[in-house]
Structures are given as C-alpha cells and as structure tokens.
Motif scaffolding. Structure first.
Motif, short mmCIF file in Angstrom:
data_model
loop_
_atom_site.label_atom_id
_atom_site.label_comp_id
_atom_site.label_asym_id
_atom_site.label_seq_id
_atom_site.Cartn_x
_atom_site.Cartn_y
_atom_site.Cartn_z
N GLY A 123 0.78 -1.23 0.00
CA GLY A 123 0.00 0.00 0.00
C GLY A 123 0.81 1.27 0.00
O GLY A 123 0.78 2.04 0.98
N SER A 124 1.49 1.55 -1.07
CA SER A 124 2.16 2.84 -1.22
C SER A 124 1.13 3.88 -1.65
O SER A 124 0.03 3.54 -2.10
CB SER A 124 3.27 2.74 -2.27
OG SER A 124 2.69 2.52 -3.56
N PRO A 125 1.45 5.16 -1.56
CA PRO A 125 0.50 6.18 -2.01
C PRO A 125 0.07 5.99 -3.46
O PRO A 125 -1.11 6.14 -3.79
CB PRO A 125 1.28 7.49 -1.82
CG PRO A 125 2.19 7.21 -0.66
CD PRO A 125 2.60 5.78 -0.85
N ALA A 126 1.00 5.66 -4.35
CA ALA A 126 0.65 5.47 -5.76
C ALA A 126 -0.27 4.26 -5.94
O ALA A 126 -1.25 4.32 -6.69
CB ALA A 126 1.92 5.30 -6.60
N THR A 127 0.05 3.16 -5.25
CA THR A 127 -0.77 1.96 -5.36
C THR A 127 -2.18 2.19 -4.82
O THR A 127 -3.17 1.79 -5.42
CB THR A 127 -0.10 0.79 -4.62
OG1 THR A 127 1.17 0.55 -5.19
CG2 THR A 127 -0.95 -0.46 -4.70
N ASN A 128 -2.26 2.82 -3.65
CA ASN A 128 -3.56 3.11 -3.06
C ASN A 128 -4.41 4.01 -3.96
O ASN A 128 -5.61 3.79 -4.13
CB ASN A 128 -3.40 3.76 -1.69
CG ASN A 128 -2.93 2.79 -0.63
OD1 ASN A 128 -3.14 1.59 -0.75
ND2 ASN A 128 -2.29 3.30 0.40
N THR A 129 -3.78 5.01 -4.55
CA THR A 129 -4.50 5.91 -5.45
C THR A 129 -5.00 5.15 -6.67
O THR A 129 -6.13 5.36 -7.13
CB THR A 129 -3.60 7.08 -5.87
OG1 THR A 129 -3.13 7.76 -4.70
CG2 THR A 129 -4.37 8.07 -6.74
N ALA A 158 -3.60 -4.49 1.59
CA ALA A 158 -2.46 -3.73 1.08
C ALA A 158 -1.90 -2.78 2.13
O ALA A 158 -0.71 -2.44 2.10
CB ALA A 158 -2.88 -2.95 -0.16
N ASN A 159 -2.74 -2.39 3.08
CA ASN A 159 -2.33 -1.40 4.08
C ASN A 159 -2.30 -1.97 5.49
O ASN A 159 -2.29 -1.21 6.46
CB ASN A 159 -3.27 -0.20 4.02
CG ASN A 159 -3.13 0.59 2.73
OD1 ASN A 159 -2.27 1.44 2.59
ND2 ASN A 159 -3.99 0.28 1.76
N ASP A 160 -2.26 -3.30 5.60
CA ASP A 160 -2.34 -3.90 6.94
C ASP A 160 -1.06 -3.74 7.74
O ASP A 160 -1.02 -4.07 8.94
CB ASP A 160 -2.77 -5.37 6.88
CG ASP A 160 -1.90 -6.21 5.95
OD1 ASP A 160 -0.86 -5.71 5.50
OD2 ASP A 160 -2.29 -7.36 5.66
N ASN A 161 0.02 -3.26 7.12
CA ASN A 161 1.22 -2.95 7.90
C ASN A 161 1.42 -1.45 8.07
O ASN A 161 2.45 -1.02 8.59
CB ASN A 161 2.45 -3.55 7.22
CG ASN A 161 2.77 -2.87 5.89
OD1 ASN A 161 1.86 -2.48 5.17
ND2 ASN A 161 4.05 -2.73 5.58
N PRO A 240 5.43 -5.24 10.91
CA PRO A 240 5.62 -6.42 10.06
C PRO A 240 4.38 -6.64 9.19
O PRO A 240 3.25 -6.50 9.65
CB PRO A 240 5.81 -7.56 11.07
CG PRO A 240 6.28 -6.88 12.31
CD PRO A 240 5.62 -5.54 12.33
N ASP A 241 4.61 -6.98 7.92
CA ASP A 241 3.51 -7.20 6.99
C ASP A 241 2.90 -8.57 7.23
O ASP A 241 3.56 -9.60 7.04
CB ASP A 241 4.03 -7.09 5.55
CG ASP A 241 2.90 -7.01 4.54
OD1 ASP A 241 1.76 -7.36 4.90
OD2 ASP A 241 3.15 -6.59 3.40
N PRO A 242 1.62 -8.64 7.69
CA PRO A 242 1.01 -9.94 7.97
C PRO A 242 0.63 -10.71 6.71
O PRO A 242 0.25 -11.88 6.80
CB PRO A 242 -0.24 -9.58 8.79
CG PRO A 242 -0.57 -8.18 8.37
CD PRO A 242 0.74 -7.51 8.05
#
Length: 473
Positions: A123-129, A158-161, A240-242
């Motif tokens: 979940g980066s800003p570009a990906t989220n957008t 995508a944003n759980d971390n 940590p990314d679950p």
C-alpha cells in the motif's frame, strides 16, 4: 429491561399520536405531522451514538434497537389510522423498496465475496490511489456495492502494515461506495429508478460525467497528497507485513465474474421488459419483471455459494455479519422512514412545504443549486432512492421534459442523490458494509459524527465548487 422497553415506549407514543394525527378530511399523506419523524430520528441517533457510548450493547443488540424504533412508529400509526393502513404501508415499503434493496445487496455481497485478489499488494501512495481510481471506474459498471465488496478487502490487506490507514477507507467510501456510481443506472439505486421512469441509460454518463470527473480528480489528488504525508510520517521500520509475498498478484474465483454479469443483465431486463403483468399483494402492485429480476439475482447468489470454494471465502475473511447488520438496521430505517417520505411527497400540501419552497423561485422556475443541495442533504440522512423520486416528481416527473428542457435540474437532482450519499455512514448501504468490514479487520474507523467531520471538511467545499461550476445560484 430490553423487552420492557420494546413494549412500553411504543405504547406511550400512542399518546402523542392524537396530536400528530391528520386533521379531519385531509388525506393521510398530506397531513402527517413532523412528529411522525421522531422514530426515524431516534433510529439515526442510535446508529450514531450507541457504537460510541455503548459499543458492547450495540454489538449484541442492534437488531433489537432497530425493532424498537420500528415499533415506535408502527404501534402509534396503527392505533391512529388503523391496522389496515399500517399493514398496507409496511407491506408496500417491504415489497417495493426493502426486499429488492436487500436482495441486490445480498447478491453483490455474496458474489463479490467469491472473487479473491491474491498476492501481496503493498500500500504505497501510488498503489492506493490506483486502487481507488479503479474502484471509482468499476462502481458504474458493477454498482457501488459490487465494487466496494470486491476491492475493500484488497485495499485493507495492502495497508495492513501501515500505522495510519483510516483515511484510505474514508476516501474509499467517498469514491468507490458513492461518487463512482454516478455514470449509469447500474451504479446507484436512484439512477436505476430514474431509468425505470424513462431517463435514457447513458444520460447520466453525458450530463454527470464532467461533475464526476471534477470530484474524482480532486479527491484522488487530495488523497495522494494526504497518503504521501502519512506514509512519510510513519517512517521506518513499519509494522511487520502480515500478508506474505508467496503468490503473484492475480485474481481467483473467476467463476463469479459471469454471475456478476448476470446480475447486471437481470437489472437491465427489468427496465426493458414490460409484460404489463402485476400481482396485487395486500393492495401493493408487484410487477412480474421485478419478481423475475429478484428471483434471478437470488439464484445467481446461491450459485456463487455452490461454485466458490470455501478457501476463497476464507481468504477474503468472508463472514455474514456485515450484510446481517445492514439488513437489520435498514429494516428499521425503511420502516421508520415511511412517514418522512410521505411528508416529503405531499409537497406544498404537507409539513414539508417550506422545504419545497426553497427549490423554486417566485415564478415557479426550478432553482438548480437548491435542488442539488436539498436532494443531496436529505439523501445523506434518508434513503437516497425515494429522496431522488420525491425531487424528480417535484420537478415535474416527466423524464423526456427533464432530459431535454430541464437538463441542469435533472443533473442537480441526480448528482445530489448520488454524490452526497457519501456525507454519512447511512447515506448509502455500501458505506455501512465497508465500515463493518474495516472495523472487523481492526481499522479504528471514525465514529458516526467523526466521519461527518471528515466528509464535511473534504466534500462540502468540493460540492460548493460543483455548484459554482455547473449549477446556477
């Protein structure tokens, strides 16, 4: 205690029914007092306050609270106007509004829950957008409910971390659950009702396209800047990314795609096929094409349950609580809203006459900006489909005239109903479903009033800009 309240309070409200009754000789829908709106106000306040002040009670008893407020309306209404009228109005609301509404939501929830995006999207800003932009486009194709249920879980994973992820869900509700559904009758129930009334299928694509583009570009730009600031604020290392990076990004459960197409086809069929056959159910005329539509949609949902493997639904963290909560709460809303809609439909002959006067000038010409804001603000707290119909009929109710001679007025009504459903959690059913799913995944979502602060600060200025650009003041 709860059972005592369920019995005693509705009975006490019979006492104010005499004051709220219709004057002798006046039609019921024309003379209802605003007091009949109190149970509806109580229902909305319960949704707003109980999760904030008594969350454990609300989680276990929200269905009883909805029943309580429904009885607070139905018991005095039956005592004042008779069981026959109360039963007729309840059956009418159930058969023509609530049941088709919940059938469609159930099907879209079930079928989209069988589609699983696999792989770990970061979940980066570009990906989220990009995810929000994709959902915004899909909302007018598979509906705001379908797009919301398809993409909310991938967005959450995508944003759980991420430490700061509330804003991603808030903007998701703005764009995917509401504004994106403005371009076709498939997108949102108000536009579907307009289609059934004679508004051409692609009319909103043309006449709401510029407004939708302005809102979408502005909101995606605001989101990207906000998400970038939040992303930088988190710093390194992040949690940590679950979600493990063990699979390529893709989609499984593709057998559900033709089922979604089937739902769309069933909706189109009910608008184009007019056999002229209807059935009288306790005084309510139910048309054959609508029965066939709902039967097909339900059948497709059950096919999805049969053909989708349990592993896919487990991968989606799929459970029935969100649709169960929506079904119970909206049963209370659709019951208590009966007198509110009746008052609005009475127009200048009813208690809402001052409101009606706001949307027309002294010569009787429509004021587009007021149609936009009145339709929108009421859609934010009432069900936006009947609110759309009220103002559609108030503007003349002739689709051909509105499409050709009153284009900006119909655009104002349509835009207000769809866009401003994003103002509250109860403005549109997908809002509530997204809220429930996000909370179940541990997102610390804003309270009812906290969400209104978000929507007011971000959306109201944009709606004011739309007024200046597209609707005459």
């Amino acid at each position: 205690m709860i059972r005592l309240l369920l019995i005693s309070v509705p009975a006490l409200l019979v006492s104010f029914a005499a004051e709220a009754a219709v004057p002798a000789g006046m039609p019921v829908t024309a003379g209802l007092s605003p007091l009949w709106g109190l149970p509806f106000a109580g229902m909305l306040l319960s949704i707003a306050l109980f999760p904030l002040l008594a969350s454990s009670f609300w989680h276990h008893h929200y269905g009883k609270v909805a029943l309580f407020w429904a009885l607070c309306f139905l018991v005095p209404y039956a005592a004042t106007f008779g069981m026959g009228l109360a039963f007729h109005d309840l059956v009418h609301a159930a058969l023509l509004e609530y049941i088709p509404f919940i059938v469609l939501l159930f099907a879209l929830f079930t079928i989209s829950g069988g589609l699983l995006v696999v792989g770990n999207i970061h979940g980066s800003p570009a990906t989220n957008t990009a995810l929000l932009a994709t959902g915004t486009l899909l909302a007018s194709v598979i509906g705001t409910t379908g797009a919301s249920m398809l993409l909310i879980r991938p967005l959450l994973r995508a944003n759980d971390n991420r430490r700061y992820n509330v804003h991603t869900v808030v903007f998701f509700i703005f764009l995917v659950s509401n504004i994106g559904g403005s371009l076709t009758p498939l997108g949102d129930p108000p536009l579907f009702l307009g289609y059934l009334k004679g508004v051409e299928f692609f009319w909103t694509s043309v006449h709401l396209g510029p407004q939708t583009l302005v809102l979408a570009v502005a909101l995606l730009g605001i989101f990207f800047m906000l998400d970038t600031a939040m992303f930088r604020k988190e710093g390194q290392p992040r949690r940590p990314d679950p979600t493990p990076d063990t699979r390529r990004i893709g989609m499984i459960g593709l057998a559900n795609v033709p089922l979604l197409i089937g739902v769309i086809a069933a909706i189109l069929m009910s608008g184009m096929w007019k056999p002229g056959i209807s059935f009288d159910v306790f005084g309510t005329q139910v048309e054959l094409q609508n029965l066939v539509r709902d039967g097909i949609i339900l059948a497709l949902a059950f096919v999805s349950l049969r053909v989708t493997s349990p592993e896919i639904r487990r991968g989606n963290d799929f459970d029935w609580e969100p649709i169960r909560e929506v079904a119970k709460l909206f049963a209370g809303i659709f019951s208590t809203i009966i007198p509110v809609i009746a008052i609005l439909r009475a127009g200048r002959d009813g208690a809402a006459a001052p409101l009606v006067d706001l949307v027309t000038d002294p010569s009787g010409a429509p004021i587009d900006s007021m149609y936009f804001w009145m339709t929108g603000l009421l859609s934010g707290v009432l069900d936006n489909a009947p609110t759309y119909l009220v103002f559609f009929n108030l503007a003349g109710g002739d689709a051909q005239h509105l499409m050709v001679q009153a284009t900006s007025t119909l655009a104002a009504i349509s835009g207000g109903a769809v866009f401003m459903g994003a103002l509250t959690y109860v403005g549109n059913a997908p809002n509530f479903m997204v809220l429930a799913i996000a909370k179940s995944r541990g997102v610390n979502m804003p309270s009812f009033f906290g969400y209104i602060l978000w929507s007011g600060a971000i959306l109201i200025p944009l709606f004011m800009l739309l007024t200046l650009l597209f609707f005459h003041l």
